[in-house]
Every structure is written in structure tokens, then in C-alpha cells.
Design an enzyme around this catalytic site. Structure first.
Site, short mmCIF file in Angstrom:
data_model
loop_
_atom_site.label_atom_id
_atom_site.label_comp_id
_atom_site.label_asym_id
_atom_site.label_seq_id
_atom_site.Cartn_x
_atom_site.Cartn_y
_atom_site.Cartn_z
N GLN A 201 78.83 24.83 24.13
CA GLN A 201 79.92 24.64 25.07
C GLN A 201 80.26 25.91 25.85
O GLN A 201 80.35 25.92 27.07
CB GLN A 201 81.19 24.20 24.32
CG GLN A 201 81.09 22.86 23.66
CD GLN A 201 82.34 22.52 22.85
OE1 GLN A 201 83.22 23.37 22.68
NE2 GLN A 201 82.41 21.31 22.36
N GLU B 85 85.67 35.39 26.06
CA GLU B 85 85.66 34.86 24.70
C GLU B 85 85.92 35.99 23.72
O GLU B 85 85.93 37.18 24.10
CB GLU B 85 84.33 34.14 24.40
CG GLU B 85 84.23 32.81 25.16
CD GLU B 85 82.95 32.05 24.90
OE1 GLU B 85 82.24 32.35 23.93
OE2 GLU B 85 82.67 31.13 25.69
N HIS C 256 82.52 28.70 12.55
CA HIS C 256 83.36 28.70 13.75
C HIS C 256 84.78 28.33 13.33
O HIS C 256 84.97 27.39 12.55
CB HIS C 256 82.81 27.69 14.77
CG HIS C 256 83.33 27.91 16.15
ND1 HIS C 256 84.64 27.68 16.51
CD2 HIS C 256 82.71 28.35 17.27
CE1 HIS C 256 84.80 27.96 17.80
NE2 HIS C 256 83.64 28.39 18.28
N ARG D 280 84.72 36.47 15.57
CA ARG D 280 84.74 35.12 15.00
C ARG D 280 84.89 35.13 13.48
O ARG D 280 85.55 34.27 12.91
CB ARG D 280 83.46 34.40 15.42
CG ARG D 280 83.53 32.93 15.28
CD ARG D 280 82.31 32.28 15.90
NE ARG D 280 82.42 32.16 17.34
CZ ARG D 280 81.42 31.73 18.12
NH1 ARG D 280 80.26 31.43 17.59
NH2 ARG D 280 81.59 31.63 19.42
N HIS E 43 78.41 27.07 11.77
CA HIS E 43 78.11 27.03 13.20
C HIS E 43 76.77 27.66 13.55
O HIS E 43 76.04 27.13 14.38
CB HIS E 43 79.24 27.75 13.94
CG HIS E 43 79.13 27.72 15.43
ND1 HIS E 43 79.18 26.55 16.15
CD2 HIS E 43 78.97 28.72 16.34
CE1 HIS E 43 79.05 26.82 17.44
NE2 HIS E 43 78.91 28.13 17.59
N ARG F 50 77.66 37.10 14.76
CA ARG F 50 77.24 37.03 16.17
C ARG F 50 78.43 37.04 17.12
O ARG F 50 79.44 36.37 16.89
CB ARG F 50 76.42 35.76 16.41
CG ARG F 50 76.01 35.57 17.85
CD ARG F 50 75.08 34.41 18.03
NE ARG F 50 75.66 33.14 17.67
CZ ARG F 50 76.49 32.44 18.44
NH1 ARG F 50 76.85 32.91 19.63
NH2 ARG F 50 76.96 31.28 18.03
C1 SIN Z 1 81.95 28.23 21.50
O1 SIN Z 1 81.92 27.67 22.59
O2 SIN Z 1 82.98 28.55 20.92
C2 SIN Z 1 80.66 28.52 20.84
C3 SIN Z 1 79.93 29.52 21.59
C4 SIN Z 1 79.04 30.29 20.68
O3 SIN Z 1 78.71 29.81 19.61
O4 SIN Z 1 78.69 31.41 21.04
#
Ligand code: SIN
Length: 524
Positions: free
Chosen positions: A44, A110, A235, A279, A340, A375
Site C-alpha cells: 500500500q 512514513e 506491522h 516500526r 508483515h 526494515r
Molecule cells: C505500509 O503501507 O504501511 C507498508 C509499507 C511497507 O511495508 O513498507
């Protein structure tokens, strides 16, 4: 002409196939589902690259290494971030229409990025746009594709990978066996594993059902070095409904916040970057807050973004929320962590070569060293493109020289690839001598991994998991399902062995029985 067999059909596999064919190789793509299936199409958030005037590859590299909790390989990260702009140009040439705004290419923010550098397409359908462009290119160019063909094992001859054995669905032939699966051997000068990740090891995952780690398991059985399997990324924001669909980190990048059962914004108590901390930090904080409130999900509050913004910028997530009965423009939605991404995998050099001559690995199946212990968001599509491009160039000149693969990258020396590789061979021989053991049960294995090898682990839980895994045996491989179950069992054992060996908490590998220095580091 070099005969290249590419196993897998996400961004890394299709990219390798297209570019190796352009370079004159005779390419066959093998994929266990249909060509468009797989995790790439589900991505996404987007693809990160330092292409804007206020950014630089060195800055992207620094963010990547910081998120990786000190275990990333600086040279691999330099390549990843340095080649980013060229691969974005390639994607545009392949036909990907990245979203635009008044300034040109639109960009998002992000977690753990110090610049807004995430390109997206179709709002939250970046992976689907990339997958469609690559599938279209493969089809237009008439590359040979074998769909519904499941990797079983690598064929190794004289210490070199010379092909694969596979199960071709419904290909046995003959009137009485017209719908049976056939075991086939496919030979090649070079085999490229691009089989993706291992999310299906866990009861709750954001991954599609093809993510059973087939390439990692097959490579380990063939003697390739695998590394860092203990680093599984969870995630923090999957919608708390069956199937745990992802709610992209880009939503938090846009301003959404996490709240506990009391409505309190709790992330700032853990890390000054709040919802935009790396994350692993956010996922761990969510997990712990859930435990404190009796297991109830926390909520993601995006209400202040408004219905128009949410539907326009995140159309897929908007539809998923509404289909589940939530109007996220009016009420916060319940979220939970879910498996994830696999940071570990088949160890490669910077051209995708493994230690086994004739074998390359690209994309999530590979452990290039760019992700370290955690990551950075939206680096996965980039890694797929960057290292597939390099592997394709390498294949064109494919002298079968094995890579001298880098060590597992742990300065503390707690774990290494050899420890993990030993796990599969010892346990496989254990299987051979335990014919009375029960065949592995996939759902029970996934529940076991979730309970004992999930966001937090400890020695007792890992030992219990190890004992339970040892009591199972792999099924006879007769179809895709049994091939996957065998792989999941091998991978679970390897993952537990790696997690037991790494006694320190670092990045996504959190040991309850060891302090988490990352929190202090990141909060500092
Ligand atoms: C996300 O859209 O949160 C996932 C993107 C990613 O895994 O880098």
C-alpha cells in the site's frame, strides 16, 4: 544463451526476468499461483527514493541504517539508496503512473523517514500499479511463464544449482489423472529465487497466502546460507478483523494517531517521534499496551483527516474499513500488530549471488543486509527493484562463481548464518528417523509461532516452541499445500533456532529476557 529460471513473480522476480531477457538470457518464470498474485500487489504505502531537492541518498541511507537498529550493511544500503532514482525512472518507463500533485510527483511521509520521500500510485495501491505494469511488460514481450507450478526443491549437481523440482498443478495427464499434479524437473544454467516472504508462519499476517517462504526453505535444504531469520517485522496497524488487512503506515504519515482503550495517545510516552517512530518501536508499544488493557486492540484515529481526504488518498483502505463496518472518518478503528515482512532470508552479495554456485536470490526471499534488524517503511519495493536490476546484469555475464556472502552482521556475535543452516539439516535428519511423528498441522504451527516467536520472545517460550516443532514431521510432498507445509515446518525450526541463538534484544527481535536498548537509543 544463458537459461535462467526465475521462481516467483512479484516485483523482484518479474524485474529480473524482464531485464535478463533484455540482456539476451533465455528466461522462464515459474510461479505457484497466477502471475499477478503475491505480496507486491498488496503493497500500500509506496516506494521510497531520494529524488526530491531537499533529500539525498546519503540521508535516505542514514534513515535506513538507523531504523535497522545498527545491523544494516552500510555498503548494501549505499547501493539501495544510491540506485533508487534510476529504478524509479525505470518504473515510470515500465508504465507505472505515480500520483502527482501541483509540485510534480506527489510524496508521502512514513515512519522513521526524515524526509517525505515515499512515491505512491492510486493512493494506496502502489504495489498493484507496479505489479500490473510488470505483468503487462512480461505478457507483451512474450516471456515464458509457468503458472500454478510450485517449487519443491533445488536440483543441485556437482555443488551447483542446475534447476528445480516443482509440482505442476493438473499437469499429470492421462484420462484417469487429468486433474492430478505432476512433479517436474526444470533445468537451467541459473536459478533465481524471488519467492517472497514468510508471513504465513504466523497466525496473524498482512501477507497473502502464497507467503510460505518456499525459497528460503528450499535454499537452506540445498545448503545455501540463510541468515537473520529471527528478524520478523510485525506491522503495528492491521485492522482487527479476521484476515488482519493492513492499514498503511502512510495513514500515520498523514497524521493519524494511535490511542489506547482510554482514548490516550500513548506512543509519545515511549518515543518522542510518537506514531512515526520506527516500526519495531511502534509495534512493540502497541503490543504492550494491548497486554496492559487485557488484550483489547488499540485504535487508530484518523477522524480529523476527514472523509474526503481518507477516501481520496487511501481508497483501498477506506473500502476495506467500510466493508468491515467501520466509518473511519467518524470513529477510530481497532488495530493490532500482524506479521508483515522477513528481514532475513537467503544470504546474498550485492548482485544477488548466494554461496551456492548457480543460485541467486532477490527481493524479500533474500537477505542483502539492507534492512538490518528492522526494515524502514517502503524500502521493500525499492530493494526488489534495485537488487533485481543488479542480479539481471550479473546473470547476463553469469560465470558460476559463488558469492562470498557477508556474515550475519551482528557485532555482538550472538548469531550467525551457520547456526541457522545447521538447524534445518539436523532436524531434517531427525524427521527421517521419526516416522511415527504426527504430520505438521499448519494452523497449530502458526498459533505456536504467534505465541512463542512473535513480537516478544524468551528462552522458555522458544524452547517450548522448539520441542513442539521437533515432535512434528513434514508431510509427503504431493501438491502445493504439502510442499508449503514442509517449508513452513523447516522455516519455523530455523527461525526458532536463530531466535534462541540471538540472546540480545535488537530491532524486531525482542527478547523478554533481555533489555531493549533500542528504546533508550531511539528515545535519546
Ligand atoms: C505500509 O503501507 O504501511 C507498508 C509499507 C511497507 O511495508 O513498507
Amino acid at each position: 544463451m544463458t537459461r535462467v529460471l526465475v521462481v516467483g513473480s512479484g516485483i523482484a522476480g518479474l524485474w529480473t526476468a524482464i531485464r535478463a531477457a533484455e540482456a539476451g538470457c533465455d528466461v522462464t518464470v515459474v510461479t505457484k499461483a497466477a502471475l499477478g498474485d503475491g505480496a507486491t500487489g498488496w503493497a500500500q504505502g509506496g516506494i521510497a527514493a531520494a529524488i526530491f531537492a531537499d533529500d539525498a541518498p546519503a540521508r535516505h541511507a542514514a534513515d535506513t541504517l538507523a531504523a535497522g537498529a545498527g545491523l544494516g550493511d552500510p555498503e548494501a544500503v549505499r547501493v539501495l539508496t544510491g540506485d533508487g532514482a534510476a529504478r524509479i525512472r525505470d518504473l515510470i518507463r515500465f508504465g507505472v503512473a505515480f500520483d502527482r500533485d501541483d509540485s510534480g510527483l506527489a510524496r508521502g511521509l512514513e515512519a522513521a523517514h526524515t524526509r517525505a520521500r515515499i512515491l505512491h500510485a492510486g493512493g494506496d495501491a502502489t504495489g498493484a500499479a507496479i505489479q500490473a505494469a510488470l505483468v503487462g511488460t512480461v505478457r507483451r514481450r512474450g516471456l515464458r511463464v509457468l503458472e500454478h507450478t510450485t517449487l519443491v526443491d533445488l536440483v543441485v549437481d556437482g555443488g551447483r544449482a542446475v534447476g528445480i523440482s516443482a509440482i505442476a498443478a493438473g499437469r499429470a495427464g492421462g484420462a484417469s489423472t487429468a486433474n492430478s499434479d505432476a512433479v517436474v524437473t526444470l533445468r537451467a544454467d541459473a536459478v533465481v529465487l524471488a519467492t517472497g516472504g514468510t508471513g504465513c508462519l504466523y497466525r496473524h499476517t498482512t501477507n497473502p497466502d502464497v507467503a510460505t517462504g518456499d525459497g528460503v526453505a528450499a535454499a537452506a535444504r540445498a545448503g545455501a546460507v540463510v541468515a537473520d531469520l529471527e528478524f520478523v517485522q510485525f506491522h503495528p496497524t492491521a485492522l482487527a478483523i479476521p484476515g488482519t488487512p493492513l492499514i498503511s503506515e502512510a495513514v500515520r504519515g498523514d497524521g493519524a494517531v494511535l490511542r489506547d482503550a482510554e482514548g490516550r495517545r500513548f506512543l509519545l510516552e515511549v518515543d518522542p517521534r510518537g506514531e512515526l517512530a520506527p516500526r519495531d518501536v511502534v509495534a512493540r508499544a502497541v503490543w504492550r499496551r494491548m497486554a496492559e488493557q487485557g488484550g483489547a486492540p488499540v485504535v487508530l484515529d484518523a477522524t480529523h483527516l476527514g472523509a474526503d481526504r481518507l477516501a481520496g488518498r487511501f481508497p483501498g483502505i477506506d473500502a476495506a474499513c467500510r466493508a468491515a463496518g467501520f466509518d473511519w472518518s467518524r470513529e477510530p478503528v481497532p488495530v493490532v500488530p500482524a506479521a508483515h515482512y522477513a528481514m532475513g532470508g537467503v544470504a546474498t552479495d550485492l548482485d544477488g549471488r548466494t554461496n551456492l554456485p548457480g543460485l541467486w536470490a532477490v527481493g524479500e526471499v533474500a537477505r542483502t543486509g539492507v534492512h538490518g534488524a528492522n526494515r524502514l517503511a517502503s524500502n521493500s519495493l525499492l530493494e526488489g527493484a534495485v537488487f533485481a536490476e543488479r542480479a539481471a546484469r550479473d546473470l547476463a555475464s553469469a560465470a558460476a562463481v559463488p558469492a562470498s556472502v557477508p556474515p550475519a552482521g551482528d557485532p555482538t556475535g550472538h548469531a550467525g548464518p551457520d547456526a541457522a543452516a545447521r538447524g534445518v539439516s539436523e532436524r531434517n535428519s531427525f524427521d527421517a528417523h521419526q516416522p511415527a511423528a504426527a504430520v505438521v498441522d499448519r494452523e497449530a504451527l502458526q498459533a505456536l509461532m504467534w505465541e512463542h516467536v512473535g513480537l516478544e520472545r524468551d528462552a522458555a517460550g522458544l524452547a517450548a516452541a522448539s520441542a513442539r516443532l521437533d515432535a512434528w514431521r513434514a508431510p509427503d510432498v504431493v501438491d502445493r499445500r504439502t510442499a508449503e507445509d514442509r517449508n513452513l515446518l523447516d522455516l519455523a525450526r530455523l527461525t526458532v533456532a536463530a531466535a534462541l541463538t540471538r540472546t540480545a534484544s535488537v530491532g524486531a527481535h525482542t527478547r523478554r529476557d533481555a533489555p531493549v536498548p533500542a528504546l533508550e537509543r531511539q528515545a535519546a
